[in-house]
Design a protein around this motif. Structure first.
Motif, PDB file in Angstrom:
ATOM      1  N   ILE A  10       0.822  -1.211   0.000  1.00  0.00           N
ATOM      2  CA  ILE A  10       0.000   0.000   0.000  1.00  0.00           C
ATOM      3  C   ILE A  10       0.865   1.274   0.000  1.00  0.00           C
ATOM      4  CG2 ILE A  10      -1.682   1.316   1.386  1.00  0.00           C
ATOM      5  CD1 ILE A  10      -2.943  -0.984  -0.208  1.00  0.00           C
ATOM      6  N   PRO A  11       1.894   1.372   0.854  1.00  0.00           N
ATOM      7  CA  PRO A  11       2.674   2.621   0.842  1.00  0.00           C
ATOM      8  C   PRO A  11       3.277   2.921  -0.525  1.00  0.00           C
ATOM      9  CG  PRO A  11       3.288   1.256   2.716  1.00  0.00           C
ATOM     10  CD  PRO A  11       2.386   0.429   1.862  1.00  0.00           C
ATOM     11  N   GLU A  12       3.680   1.874  -1.236  1.00  0.00           N
ATOM     12  CA  GLU A  12       4.283   2.073  -2.563  1.00  0.00           C
ATOM     13  C   GLU A  12       3.251   2.533  -3.586  1.00  0.00           C
ATOM     14  OE1 GLU A  12       4.748  -0.497  -0.612  1.00  0.00           O
ATOM     15  OE2 GLU A  12       6.885  -0.326  -0.153  1.00  0.00           O
ATOM     16  N   ARG A  13       1.987   2.235  -3.323  1.00  0.00           N
ATOM     17  CA  ARG A  13       0.938   2.642  -4.265  1.00  0.00           C
ATOM     18  C   ARG A  13       0.385   4.028  -3.948  1.00  0.00           C
ATOM     19  NH1 ARG A  13      -3.124  -2.032  -3.696  1.00  0.00           N
ATOM     20  NH2 ARG A  13      -4.379  -0.679  -5.011  1.00  0.00           N
ATOM     21  N   MET A  14       0.780   4.582  -2.825  1.00  0.00           N
ATOM     22  CA  MET A  14       0.300   5.921  -2.453  1.00  0.00           C
ATOM     23  C   MET A  14       1.348   6.940  -2.896  1.00  0.00           C
ATOM     24  SD  MET A  14      -0.849   5.023   1.421  1.00  0.00           S
ATOM     25  CE  MET A  14      -0.965   6.713   1.933  1.00  0.00           C
ATOM     26  N   ARG A  15       0.926   7.862  -3.710  1.00  0.00           N
ATOM     27  CA  ARG A  15       1.883   8.895  -4.130  1.00  0.00           C
ATOM     28  C   ARG A  15       1.327  10.285  -3.866  1.00  0.00           C
ATOM     29  NH1 ARG A  15       5.221   7.086  -9.004  1.00  0.00           N
ATOM     30  NH2 ARG A  15       5.503   4.889  -8.528  1.00  0.00           N
ATOM     31  N   ARG A  16       0.161  10.528  -4.434  1.00  0.00           N
ATOM     32  CA  ARG A  16      -0.388  11.886  -4.403  1.00  0.00           C
ATOM     33  C   ARG A  16      -1.790  11.853  -3.806  1.00  0.00           C
ATOM     34  NH1 ARG A  16       1.845  13.141 -10.495  1.00  0.00           N
ATOM     35  NH2 ARG A  16       3.962  13.481  -9.760  1.00  0.00           N
ATOM     36  N   GLY A  17      -1.955  12.570  -2.727  1.00  0.00           N
ATOM     37  CA  GLY A  17      -3.243  12.518  -2.049  1.00  0.00           C
ATOM     38  C   GLY A  17      -3.753  13.899  -1.685  1.00  0.00           C
ATOM     39  N   LEU A  27       3.880  12.423   4.088  1.00  0.00           N
ATOM     40  CA  LEU A  27       3.649  13.838   4.402  1.00  0.00           C
ATOM     41  C   LEU A  27       2.131  14.004   4.387  1.00  0.00           C
ATOM     42  CD1 LEU A  27       4.265  16.822   4.771  1.00  0.00           C
ATOM     43  CD2 LEU A  27       4.785  16.976   2.337  1.00  0.00           C
ATOM     44  N   GLY A  28       1.526  13.902   5.553  1.00  0.00           N
ATOM     45  CA  GLY A  28       0.068  13.767   5.643  1.00  0.00           C
ATOM     46  C   GLY A  28      -0.714  15.057   5.484  1.00  0.00           C
ATOM     47  N   GLU A  29      -0.050  16.194   5.722  1.00  0.00           N
ATOM     48  CA  GLU A  29      -0.706  17.502   5.545  1.00  0.00           C
ATOM     49  C   GLU A  29       0.339  18.535   5.177  1.00  0.00           C
ATOM     50  OE1 GLU A  29      -3.001  19.083   8.795  1.00  0.00           O
ATOM     51  OE2 GLU A  29      -4.143  17.229   9.087  1.00  0.00           O
ATOM     52  N   PHE A  30       0.020  19.378   4.232  1.00  0.00           N
ATOM     53  CA  PHE A  30       0.758  20.616   3.975  1.00  0.00           C
ATOM     54  C   PHE A  30      -0.168  21.490   3.150  1.00  0.00           C
ATOM     55  CE2 PHE A  30       2.031  20.343  -0.586  1.00  0.00           C
ATOM     56  CZ  PHE A  30       1.637  19.044  -0.860  1.00  0.00           C
ATOM     57  N   GLY A  31      -0.101  22.793   3.369  1.00  0.00           N
ATOM     58  CA  GLY A  31      -0.985  23.674   2.621  1.00  0.00           C
ATOM     59  C   GLY A  31      -0.821  25.097   3.131  1.00  0.00           C
ATOM     60  N   ALA A  32      -1.231  26.050   2.339  1.00  0.00           N
ATOM     61  CA  ALA A  32      -1.181  27.460   2.742  1.00  0.00           C
ATOM     62  C   ALA A  32      -2.593  28.028   2.608  1.00  0.00           C
ATOM     63  CB  ALA A  32      -0.200  28.237   1.868  1.00  0.00           C
ATOM     64  N   LEU A  83      10.931  14.123  -4.259  1.00  0.00           N
ATOM     65  CA  LEU A  83      12.372  13.863  -4.310  1.00  0.00           C
ATOM     66  C   LEU A  83      12.775  12.844  -3.246  1.00  0.00           C
ATOM     67  CD1 LEU A  83      14.796  15.180  -5.879  1.00  0.00           C
ATOM     68  CD2 LEU A  83      15.104  16.627  -3.868  1.00  0.00           C
ATOM     69  N   LYS A  84      12.138  12.930  -2.099  1.00  0.00           N
ATOM     70  CA  LYS A  84      12.468  12.032  -0.988  1.00  0.00           C
ATOM     71  C   LYS A  84      11.576  10.790  -0.979  1.00  0.00           C
ATOM     72  CE  LYS A  84      15.374  14.914   1.095  1.00  0.00           C
ATOM     73  NZ  LYS A  84      15.837  15.729  -0.039  1.00  0.00           N
ATOM     74  N   GLN A  85      10.714  10.682  -1.982  1.00  0.00           N
ATOM     75  CA  GLN A  85       9.775   9.554  -2.084  1.00  0.00           C
ATOM     76  C   GLN A  85       8.816   9.471  -0.884  1.00  0.00           C
ATOM     77  OE1 GLN A  85       9.538   8.146  -4.846  1.00  0.00           O
ATOM     78  NE2 GLN A  85      11.491   8.396  -5.866  1.00  0.00           N
ATOM     79  N   PHE A  86       8.389  10.645  -0.388  1.00  0.00           N
ATOM     80  CA  PHE A  86       7.324  10.653   0.623  1.00  0.00           C
ATOM     81  C   PHE A  86       6.000  10.796  -0.111  1.00  0.00           C
ATOM     82  CE2 PHE A  86      10.338  13.554   3.300  1.00  0.00           C
ATOM     83  CZ  PHE A  86      11.107  12.463   3.663  1.00  0.00           C
ATOM     84  N   PRO A  87       5.080   9.838   0.024  1.00  0.00           N
ATOM     85  CA  PRO A  87       3.737  10.138  -0.471  1.00  0.00           C
ATOM     86  C   PRO A  87       3.230  11.377   0.251  1.00  0.00           C
ATOM     87  CG  PRO A  87       3.784   8.016   0.717  1.00  0.00           C
ATOM     88  CD  PRO A  87       5.177   8.552   0.714  1.00  0.00           C
ATOM     89  N   TRP A  88       2.445  12.205  -0.443  1.00  0.00           N
ATOM     90  CA  TRP A  88       1.998  13.448   0.195  1.00  0.00           C
ATOM     91  C   TRP A  88       0.486  13.611   0.057  1.00  0.00           C
ATOM     92  CZ3 TRP A  88      -0.517  16.026  -3.573  1.00  0.00           C
ATOM     93  CH2 TRP A  88      -0.061  15.934  -4.895  1.00  0.00           C
ATOM     94  N   ALA A  89      -0.099  14.316   1.013  1.00  0.00           N
ATOM     95  CA  ALA A  89      -1.530  14.641   0.943  1.00  0.00           C
ATOM     96  C   ALA A  89      -1.701  16.125   1.229  1.00  0.00           C
ATOM     97  CB  ALA A  89      -2.324  13.821   1.957  1.00  0.00           C
ATOM     98  N   TYR A  90      -2.205  16.841   0.244  1.00  0.00           N
ATOM     99  CA  TYR A  90      -2.416  18.286   0.392  1.00  0.00           C
ATOM    100  C   TYR A  90      -3.552  18.552   1.386  1.00  0.00           C
ATOM    101  CZ  TYR A  90      -3.449  23.119  -0.775  1.00  0.00           C
ATOM    102  OH  TYR A  90      -3.663  24.466  -0.698  1.00  0.00           O
ATOM    103  N   TRP A  91      -3.357  19.557   2.221  1.00  0.00           N
ATOM    104  CA  TRP A  91      -4.437  20.035   3.100  1.00  0.00           C
ATOM    105  C   TRP A  91      -5.014  21.287   2.437  1.00  0.00           C
ATOM    106  CZ3 TRP A  91      -6.885  18.008   7.280  1.00  0.00           C
ATOM    107  CH2 TRP A  91      -7.822  18.849   7.914  1.00  0.00           C
ATOM    108  N   GLU A  92      -6.174  21.311   1.866  1.00  0.00           N
ATOM    109  CA  GLU A  92      -7.137  20.268   1.757  1.00  0.00           C
ATOM    110  C   GLU A  92      -7.974  20.492   0.500  1.00  0.00           C
ATOM    111  OE1 GLU A  92     -10.192  22.115   2.192  1.00  0.00           O
ATOM    112  OE2 GLU A  92      -9.020  23.657   3.129  1.00  0.00           O
TER     113      GLU A  92
END
Ligand code: GLC
Length: 386
Positions: free
Chosen positions: A81-88, A325-330, A352-361
């Motif tokens: 699952i982690p490998e299949r999560m990229r952009r959230g 990276l579960g949340e980031f946003g401005a 670049l660091k291969q962290f799946p990320w999820a934009y807030w929100e």
């Protein structure tokens, strides 16, 4: 996220060192669901490819150019699952409001196809179970609320999205959880049992943003109890855990990760510089004074982000753990050009660091989607999905 940690430590690690470190970990990492493959996959290989190339015959090998591994190879169902999560994207301000709709956001089925078609592959759904559970044992969750979460979760899965559900806005201070964890443990026991037969595409995140009223060791003790109760019914489900100080990146190092659990992801949230991302946010004290602050993408601004992310990447490699990276946003009170610049840079650094990320929100105060116009905020969408 409500404050900036004044004692943020920057830790420099150049990419050569990181690669060296990763190579040392190769064997262990291969065991952990081919994570290594992801670390070395060039992002340019992310374009969908029609079919896998045929294997060259042995005699042709020397003449054949190495074929880039298509990204589809990493998103086959057998991949973890982690490998299949990229952009959230986070479906915030809905199910974590005291009651859905009270913060102006109600989740509609059509959002999930929109999200999938735009190019996201997972959603994170913040949920305030706290407001829908009994105050005394057995702390029963309201079946009507469960039914609503089931519905939303089902829509996400139908749209072929991986879906993270969490416990969001539990108690006003995390200290409460340290003093009497039994209610939260009982709530997780019910959630875990309820979803035990759901597919692995449903991911559990134990707790959003434990704050600064709980110590790292108290938090580790709570995590151990929550994980125990979840594992009783979900031995192999992916579970996400983050550190204290509102899931600060530099608190990951204090997390105690159980060595024998192969289905864990760590998480952090990133809102730095807080005075830029939270200007004018009424839940962030003093934020009116920050209005007008821009993010120009200067060398100094970028170096700070890169240093912070290096620190997380090194910790992830040392612990052989996928990091979300579960949340980031401005927030929308900042100027759109700065928001788009910042969002694009954070997204690039995460990739670049291969962290799946999820934009807030998705569609509230930080929204990448405009519900009134029924259209994307193109500057932000472009920053996230270029
Ligand atoms: C955290 C909070 C959420 C807030 C967001 C941005 O997730 O729980 O309510 O909107 O951070 O500040």
């Amino acid at each position: 996220m409500f404050i900036v940690c004044p004692w943020v430590l920057a830790c420099k690690l150049d990419s050569d060192n990181l690669i060296e470190l990763l190579l040392e970990k190769e064997e262990a990492m291969l065991k952990r669901l081919n994570l290594l493959l992801l670390f070395f996959l060039p992002l340019s290989a992310c374009a969908p490819q029609a079919s896998l190339p045929l294997e060259p015959r042995e005699t042709e090998l020397a003449a054949v150019e190495p074929t880039p591994i298509p990204a589809t190879a990493t998103i086959q169902p057998e991949a973890g699952i982690p490998e299949r999560m990229r952009r959230g994207v986070n479906l915030g301000n809905a199910l974590e409001a005291p009651n859905e709709g009270e913060w102006g956001m109600y989740i509609e089925q059509e959002y999930f196809d929109l999200i999938r078609e735009a190019g996201f592959d997972f959603v994170r759904i913040p949920i305030r179970w706290d407001g829908h559970a009994g105050e005394s044992a057995p702390y029963s969750l309201d079946p009507a609320f469960f039914a609503r979460v089931d519905e939303v979760l089902g829509w996400a899965l139908e749209s072929d999205l991986i879906v993270i559900i969490n416990v969001h806005h539990y108690a006003s201070q995390s200290a409460e959880v340290a003093l009497s964890p039994e209610r939260l443990v009982a709530i997780w026991g019910q959630i875990a049992e309820h979803y035990q037969d759901y597919p692995p595409e449903v991911v559990f995140e134990l707790f959003n943003e434990p704050d600064n009223t709980i110590s790292a060791s108290q938090w580790n003790a709570v995590v151990a109890q929550l994980l125990n109760v979840v594992r009783e019914s979900n031995p192999e489900r992916e579970v996400v855990i983050g550190g204290i100080f509102w899931n600060a990146f530099d608190q990951l190092k204090f997390l105690q990760i159980p060595a024998d659990d192969e289905h864990l992801m760590a998480t952090f949230h990133y809102y730095h510089p807080f005075e830029f991302t939270h200007q004018g946010a009424d839940w962030a004290e003093g934020s009116e004074a920050w209005l007008g602050r821009t993010w120009d993408g200067s060398q100094e601004e970028k170096a700070q982000v890169a240093d912070d992310f290096d620190q997380v990447a090194r910790w992830a490699a040392e612990h052989n753990l996928p990091v979300l990276l579960g949340e980031f946003g401005a927030y929308s009170k900042a100027d759109l050009a700065s928001r788009a610049r910042w969002t694009a840079y954070i997204r690039e650094q995460a990739e670049l660091k291969q962290f799946p990320w999820a934009y807030w929100e998705f569609a509230a105060g930080f929204g990448v989607y405009d519900r009134q116009a029924r259209d994307w905020n193109n500057a932000l969408k472009e920053a996230l999905l270029p």
